[in-house]
Write a protein that holds these residues in place. Structure first.
Motif, PDB file in Angstrom:
ATOM      1  N   GLN A 117       8.534  -6.713   7.563  1.00 42.64           N
ATOM      2  CA  GLN A 117       8.576  -6.008   8.404  1.00 42.64           C
ATOM      3  C   GLN A 117       9.092  -6.082   9.489  1.00 42.64           C
ATOM      4  O   GLN A 117       9.786  -5.857  10.135  1.00 42.64           O
ATOM      5  CB  GLN A 117       7.202  -4.201   8.901  1.00 42.64           C
ATOM      6  CG  GLN A 117       7.005  -3.370   7.659  1.00 42.64           C
ATOM      7  CD  GLN A 117       6.286  -2.482   8.320  1.00 42.64           C
ATOM      8  OE1 GLN A 117       5.710  -2.789   8.719  1.00 42.64           O
ATOM      9  NE2 GLN A 117       5.911  -1.498   7.354  1.00 42.64           N
ATOM     10  N   ASN A 123       0.474  -1.529  -0.008  1.00 42.19           N
ATOM     11  CA  ASN A 123       0.398   0.543   0.214  1.00 42.19           C
ATOM     12  C   ASN A 123       0.772   1.214   0.138  1.00 42.19           C
ATOM     13  O   ASN A 123       1.612   0.626   1.173  1.00 42.19           O
ATOM     14  CB  ASN A 123      -0.808  -0.179   1.365  1.00 42.19           C
ATOM     15  CG  ASN A 123      -1.939  -1.185   1.574  1.00 42.19           C
ATOM     16  OD1 ASN A 123      -2.296  -1.627  -0.053  1.00 42.19           O
ATOM     17  ND2 ASN A 123      -1.812  -1.595   2.729  1.00 42.19           N
ATOM     18  N   ASP A 170       4.112   3.471   0.056  1.00 43.07           N
ATOM     19  CA  ASP A 170       5.240   3.077   0.488  1.00 43.07           C
ATOM     20  C   ASP A 170       5.537   1.920   2.268  1.00 43.07           C
ATOM     21  O   ASP A 170       6.421   1.949   2.619  1.00 43.07           O
ATOM     22  CB  ASP A 170       5.931   4.548   1.131  1.00 43.07           C
ATOM     23  CG  ASP A 170       6.117   5.649   0.045  1.00 43.07           C
ATOM     24  OD1 ASP A 170       5.909   4.894  -1.112  1.00 43.07           O
ATOM     25  OD2 ASP A 170       6.352   6.423  -0.130  1.00 43.07           O
ATOM     26  N   ARG A 171       4.260   1.715   2.213  1.00 39.59           N
ATOM     27  CA  ARG A 171       4.240   1.127   2.916  1.00 39.59           C
ATOM     28  C   ARG A 171       4.334  -0.486   2.648  1.00 39.59           C
ATOM     29  O   ARG A 171       4.019  -1.023   1.802  1.00 39.59           O
ATOM     30  CB  ARG A 171       2.995   0.757   3.447  1.00 39.59           C
ATOM     31  CG  ARG A 171       2.793   2.557   4.958  1.00 39.59           C
ATOM     32  CD  ARG A 171       1.263   1.808   5.577  1.00 39.59           C
ATOM     33  NE  ARG A 171       1.480   0.559   6.063  1.00 39.59           N
ATOM     34  CZ  ARG A 171       0.470   0.560   7.383  1.00 39.59           C
ATOM     35  NH1 ARG A 171       0.362   1.630   8.175  1.00 39.59           N
ATOM     36  NH2 ARG A 171       0.558  -0.457   7.965  1.00 39.59           N
TER      37      ARG A 171
END
Length: 177
Positions: A11, A2, A4-5
């Motif tokens: 993560q 989504n 830049d995430r």
């Protein structure tokens, strides 16, 4: 992703550096490096035609000076293949004729040695079957004919006489004495 995430699972993954992967580096240019010319040479698609086929441009060229259009080269190649195939068929026909003439000469030589034998299509000799065998196919040639009530000795004498008469007919009568 989504925007830049990054994905939540990505993560959570730890980042590690691989010592076996080298990042690309800028190349070192040689001392005789020449830059690309700013203008391109004229297209060979618009080259002048050759004498062999004036309708088509000759944009396939060689260092020897040969120039032609690809269609011309293809047509020349096809005609060369046809010529080679024709020569192969002619050679095969000549070989077949030569082999046939050899067979004919051998047959003529055999006919000179055995005249009348090879002149007809009958090549297999078969003896004529005796009348008794034709009447009863279950009787073997090795079996002697059984005559009811006759002892073996006279029958054997008759067979010897028949054999002697057959030899006299074949070779002529010979007198001993």
């Amino acid at each position: 992703m989504n925007g830049d995430r990054a994905h939540p699972l990505l993560q959570q993954t730890a980042l590690s550096v691989n010592p076996f992967v080298d990042l690309p580096k800028a190349p070192t240019l040689p001392h005789n490096y020449a830059s690309i010319p700013s203008t391109l040479p004229p297209s060979i698609v618009n080259s002048p035609p050759v004498q062999s086929n004036p309708e088509l441009p000759a944009y396939v060229t060689s260092s020897s000076g040969f120039a032609a259009h690809p269609r011309t080269i293809i047509s020349q190649s096809k005609s060369l293949l046809e010529q080679i195939e024709k020569q192969r068929k002619d050679a095969q026909r000549q070989v077949n004729e030569w082999e046939q003439s050899m067979r004919d000469r051998e047959l003529a030589e055999k006919r000179r040695k055995a005249p009348g034998w090879l002149d007809t299509e009958d090549r297999i000799l078969q003896p004529e079957k005796p009348k008794a065998e034709m009447a009863d196919p279950g009787i073997s040639l090795m079996d002697e004919p059984a005559e009811a009530g006759v002892p073996d000795a006279p029958r054997r004498d008759k067979q010897v006489d028949d054999l002697g008469a057959a030899m006299d007919r074949a070779f002529g009568r010979s007198e001993l004495g």
